[in-house]
Motif scaffolding. Structure first.
Motif, PDB file in Angstrom:
ATOM      1  N   ALA A  14      42.958  33.681  51.052  1.00  0.00           N
ATOM      2  CA  ALA A  14      42.752  35.114  51.299  1.00  0.00           C
ATOM      3  C   ALA A  14      41.532  35.640  50.547  1.00  0.00           C
ATOM      4  O   ALA A  14      40.707  36.368  51.115  1.00  0.00           O
ATOM      5  CB  ALA A  14      44.001  35.898  50.897  1.00  0.00           C
ATOM      6  N   VAL A  15      41.394  35.285  49.297  1.00  0.00           N
ATOM      7  CA  VAL A  15      40.282  35.770  48.473  1.00  0.00           C
ATOM      8  C   VAL A  15      38.958  35.152  48.938  1.00  0.00           C
ATOM      9  O   VAL A  15      37.915  35.812  48.925  1.00  0.00           O
ATOM     10  CB  VAL A  15      40.566  35.491  46.983  1.00  0.00           C
ATOM     11  CG1 VAL A  15      39.347  35.733  46.131  1.00  0.00           C
ATOM     12  CG2 VAL A  15      41.730  36.344  46.512  1.00  0.00           C
ATOM     13  N   ALA A  16      38.986  33.900  49.394  1.00  0.00           N
ATOM     14  CA  ALA A  16      37.762  33.226  49.839  1.00  0.00           C
ATOM     15  C   ALA A  16      37.185  33.840  51.108  1.00  0.00           C
ATOM     16  O   ALA A  16      35.996  33.683  51.387  1.00  0.00           O
ATOM     17  CB  ALA A  16      38.052  31.742  50.064  1.00  0.00           C
ATOM     18  N   GLU A  17      38.012  34.562  51.867  1.00  0.00           N
ATOM     19  CA  GLU A  17      37.515  35.204  53.091  1.00  0.00           C
ATOM     20  C   GLU A  17      36.444  36.246  52.790  1.00  0.00           C
ATOM     21  O   GLU A  17      35.607  36.536  53.639  1.00  0.00           O
ATOM     22  CB  GLU A  17      38.663  35.854  53.852  1.00  0.00           C
ATOM     23  CG  GLU A  17      39.592  34.856  54.495  1.00  0.00           C
ATOM     24  CD  GLU A  17      40.772  35.503  55.187  1.00  0.00           C
ATOM     25  OE1 GLU A  17      40.937  36.742  55.104  1.00  0.00           O
ATOM     26  OE2 GLU A  17      41.544  34.759  55.813  1.00  0.00           O
ATOM     27  N   THR A  18      36.467  36.812  51.587  1.00  0.00           N
ATOM     28  CA  THR A  18      35.466  37.806  51.183  1.00  0.00           C
ATOM     29  C   THR A  18      34.679  37.374  49.944  1.00  0.00           C
ATOM     30  O   THR A  18      33.776  38.088  49.515  1.00  0.00           O
ATOM     31  CB  THR A  18      36.141  39.157  50.880  1.00  0.00           C
ATOM     32  OG1 THR A  18      37.072  38.976  49.808  1.00  0.00           O
ATOM     33  CG2 THR A  18      36.845  39.710  52.105  1.00  0.00           C
ATOM     34  N   ASP A  20      35.693  37.475  46.969  1.00  0.00           N
ATOM     35  CA  ASP A  20      35.942  38.483  45.933  1.00  0.00           C
ATOM     36  C   ASP A  20      36.559  37.794  44.711  1.00  0.00           C
ATOM     37  O   ASP A  20      37.765  37.800  44.523  1.00  0.00           O
ATOM     38  CB  ASP A  20      36.872  39.567  46.473  1.00  0.00           C
ATOM     39  CG  ASP A  20      37.187  40.636  45.436  1.00  0.00           C
ATOM     40  OD1 ASP A  20      36.556  40.638  44.351  1.00  0.00           O
ATOM     41  OD2 ASP A  20      38.073  41.469  45.709  1.00  0.00           O
ATOM     42  N   TYR A  21      35.702  37.222  43.884  1.00  0.00           N
ATOM     43  CA  TYR A  21      36.160  36.458  42.726  1.00  0.00           C
ATOM     44  C   TYR A  21      36.857  37.321  41.678  1.00  0.00           C
ATOM     45  O   TYR A  21      37.526  36.796  40.796  1.00  0.00           O
ATOM     46  CB  TYR A  21      34.997  35.689  42.091  1.00  0.00           C
ATOM     47  CG  TYR A  21      33.911  36.573  41.540  1.00  0.00           C
ATOM     48  CD1 TYR A  21      33.923  36.961  40.204  1.00  0.00           C
ATOM     49  CD2 TYR A  21      32.882  37.032  42.346  1.00  0.00           C
ATOM     50  CE1 TYR A  21      32.941  37.778  39.693  1.00  0.00           C
ATOM     51  CE2 TYR A  21      31.887  37.842  41.839  1.00  0.00           C
ATOM     52  CZ  TYR A  21      31.919  38.216  40.513  1.00  0.00           C
ATOM     53  OH  TYR A  21      30.942  39.032  40.013  1.00  0.00           O
ATOM     54  N   GLN A  22      36.751  38.631  41.768  1.00  0.00           N
ATOM     55  CA  GLN A  22      37.408  39.520  40.800  1.00  0.00           C
ATOM     56  C   GLN A  22      38.760  40.025  41.304  1.00  0.00           C
ATOM     57  O   GLN A  22      39.405  40.826  40.626  1.00  0.00           O
ATOM     58  CB  GLN A  22      36.497  40.692  40.469  1.00  0.00           C
ATOM     59  CG  GLN A  22      35.238  40.250  39.752  1.00  0.00           C
ATOM     60  CD  GLN A  22      34.310  41.408  39.449  1.00  0.00           C
ATOM     61  OE1 GLN A  22      34.249  42.378  40.190  1.00  0.00           O
ATOM     62  NE2 GLN A  22      33.594  41.299  38.347  1.00  0.00           N
ATOM     63  N   ASN A  23      39.193  39.572  42.452  1.00  0.00           N
ATOM     64  CA  ASN A  23      40.458  40.014  43.022  1.00  0.00           C
ATOM     65  C   ASN A  23      41.613  39.595  42.107  1.00  0.00           C
ATOM     66  O   ASN A  23      41.768  38.410  41.803  1.00  0.00           O
ATOM     67  CB  ASN A  23      40.639  39.405  44.410  1.00  0.00           C
ATOM     68  CG  ASN A  23      41.794  40.002  45.170  1.00  0.00           C
ATOM     69  OD1 ASN A  23      42.858  40.239  44.616  1.00  0.00           O
ATOM     70  ND2 ASN A  23      41.586  40.215  46.448  1.00  0.00           N
ATOM     71  N   PRO A  24      42.441  40.524  41.650  1.00  0.00           N
ATOM     72  CA  PRO A  24      43.542  40.186  40.753  1.00  0.00           C
ATOM     73  C   PRO A  24      44.603  39.292  41.399  1.00  0.00           C
ATOM     74  O   PRO A  24      45.419  38.695  40.701  1.00  0.00           O
ATOM     75  CB  PRO A  24      44.127  41.538  40.356  1.00  0.00           C
ATOM     76  CG  PRO A  24      43.676  42.481  41.407  1.00  0.00           C
ATOM     77  CD  PRO A  24      42.374  41.957  41.928  1.00  0.00           C
ATOM     78  N   ARG A  25      44.545  39.173  42.713  1.00  0.00           N
ATOM     79  CA  ARG A  25      45.495  38.297  43.415  1.00  0.00           C
ATOM     80  C   ARG A  25      45.394  36.856  42.902  1.00  0.00           C
ATOM     81  O   ARG A  25      46.367  36.112  42.951  1.00  0.00           O
ATOM     82  CB  ARG A  25      45.216  38.364  44.917  1.00  0.00           C
ATOM     83  CG  ARG A  25      46.159  37.527  45.740  1.00  0.00           C
ATOM     84  CD  ARG A  25      45.949  37.733  47.217  1.00  0.00           C
ATOM     85  NE  ARG A  25      46.842  36.859  47.962  1.00  0.00           N
ATOM     86  CZ  ARG A  25      47.015  36.914  49.252  1.00  0.00           C
ATOM     87  NH1 ARG A  25      46.375  37.819  49.964  1.00  0.00           N
ATOM     88  NH2 ARG A  25      47.828  36.069  49.853  1.00  0.00           N
ATOM     89  N   LEU A  26      44.220  36.475  42.417  1.00  0.00           N
ATOM     90  CA  LEU A  26      44.032  35.103  41.942  1.00  0.00           C
ATOM     91  C   LEU A  26      44.986  34.730  40.805  1.00  0.00           C
ATOM     92  O   LEU A  26      45.305  33.560  40.627  1.00  0.00           O
ATOM     93  CB  LEU A  26      42.585  34.883  41.486  1.00  0.00           C
ATOM     94  CG  LEU A  26      41.541  34.805  42.594  1.00  0.00           C
ATOM     95  CD1 LEU A  26      40.152  34.671  41.988  1.00  0.00           C
ATOM     96  CD2 LEU A  26      41.827  33.659  43.540  1.00  0.00           C
ATOM     97  N   THR A  27      45.451  35.697  40.047  1.00  0.00           N
ATOM     98  CA  THR A  27      46.308  35.386  38.900  1.00  0.00           C
ATOM     99  C   THR A  27      47.802  35.382  39.228  1.00  0.00           C
ATOM    100  O   THR A  27      48.615  35.089  38.364  1.00  0.00           O
ATOM    101  CB  THR A  27      46.064  36.376  37.749  1.00  0.00           C
ATOM    102  OG1 THR A  27      46.386  37.691  38.195  1.00  0.00           O
ATOM    103  CG2 THR A  27      44.621  36.321  37.273  1.00  0.00           C
ATOM    104  N   ALA A  28      48.166  35.679  40.457  1.00  0.00           N
ATOM    105  CA  ALA A  28      49.586  35.769  40.825  1.00  0.00           C
ATOM    106  C   ALA A  28      50.318  34.438  40.707  1.00  0.00           C
ATOM    107  O   ALA A  28      51.481  34.405  40.291  1.00  0.00           O
ATOM    108  CB  ALA A  28      49.733  36.321  42.237  1.00  0.00           C
ATOM    109  N   HIS A  29      49.650  33.338  41.059  1.00  0.00           N
ATOM    110  CA  HIS A  29      50.302  32.036  41.069  1.00  0.00           C
ATOM    111  C   HIS A  29      49.553  30.983  40.253  1.00  0.00           C
ATOM    112  O   HIS A  29      49.910  29.808  40.291  1.00  0.00           O
ATOM    113  CB  HIS A  29      50.436  31.528  42.512  1.00  0.00           C
ATOM    114  CG  HIS A  29      51.270  32.427  43.363  1.00  0.00           C
ATOM    115  ND1 HIS A  29      50.723  33.366  44.206  1.00  0.00           N
ATOM    116  CD2 HIS A  29      52.609  32.540  43.473  1.00  0.00           C
ATOM    117  CE1 HIS A  29      51.694  34.012  44.813  1.00  0.00           C
ATOM    118  NE2 HIS A  29      52.847  33.547  44.389  1.00  0.00           N
ATOM    119  N   VAL A  30      48.504  31.412  39.537  1.00  0.00           N
ATOM    120  CA  VAL A  30      47.634  30.458  38.854  1.00  0.00           C
ATOM    121  C   VAL A  30      47.309  30.931  37.444  1.00  0.00           C
ATOM    122  O   VAL A  30      47.196  32.133  37.195  1.00  0.00           O
ATOM    123  CB  VAL A  30      46.311  30.283  39.645  1.00  0.00           C
ATOM    124  CG1 VAL A  30      45.472  29.168  39.063  1.00  0.00           C
ATOM    125  CG2 VAL A  30      46.570  30.017  41.110  1.00  0.00           C
TER     126      VAL A  30
END
Length: 129
Positions: A14-18, A20-30
């Motif tokens: 999802a984040v790679a589609e834009t 957006d390396y600052q998207n907080p979604r990255l920390t949800a499962h990692v």
């Protein structure tokens, strides 16, 4: 632990589609080294004017749990296929003609305060499985 692994990939896709390396979604499962690896990959795409489209496929399984009586660490193994998950330039053109493929993946999932996250992620080269 498998939910954390699948969640990590869903978030990354999802984040790679834009890019957006600052998207907080990255920390949800990692967390930890795995978060750093994903962050750097998405940041590099942003820097290079690339986005990633498509969906990789997965078939993960848990190969080890420790400690065995009340596990808080799990090793997840997969043969992920990124052949349908490709880099595109911002104008919509495919970045290159190099196809993706099947990669051996090994991940360490760690449970902290009732939440599983992928903490270490190793993705081998194309054709490794």
């Amino acid at each position: 632990m498998l939910a954390a692994y699948r969640g990590m990939w869903a978030d990354w896709v999802a984040v790679a589609e834009t890019s957006d390396y600052q998207n907080p979604r990255l920390t949800a499962h990692v967390s930890g080294e795995a978060l750093s690896l994903i962050y750097k990959a998405v940041y590099a795409n942003k820097r290079d004017g690339l986005v990633t489209r498509g969906t990789p496929t997965f078939s993960p399984w848990v190969s080890a749990l420790t400690p065995t009586d009340d596990p808080n660490r799990a090793t997840v193994v997969d043969c992920a296929d990124d052949g349908g998950w490709l880099h595109y330039r911002l104008d919509g053109r495919l970045e290159d003609q190099i196809p993706g493929g099947r990669h051996h993946v090994q991940a360490l999932a760690v449970e902290t305060s009732g939440t599983w996250k992928i903490d270490v992620l190793v993705i081998d080269k194309v054709g490794s499985c």
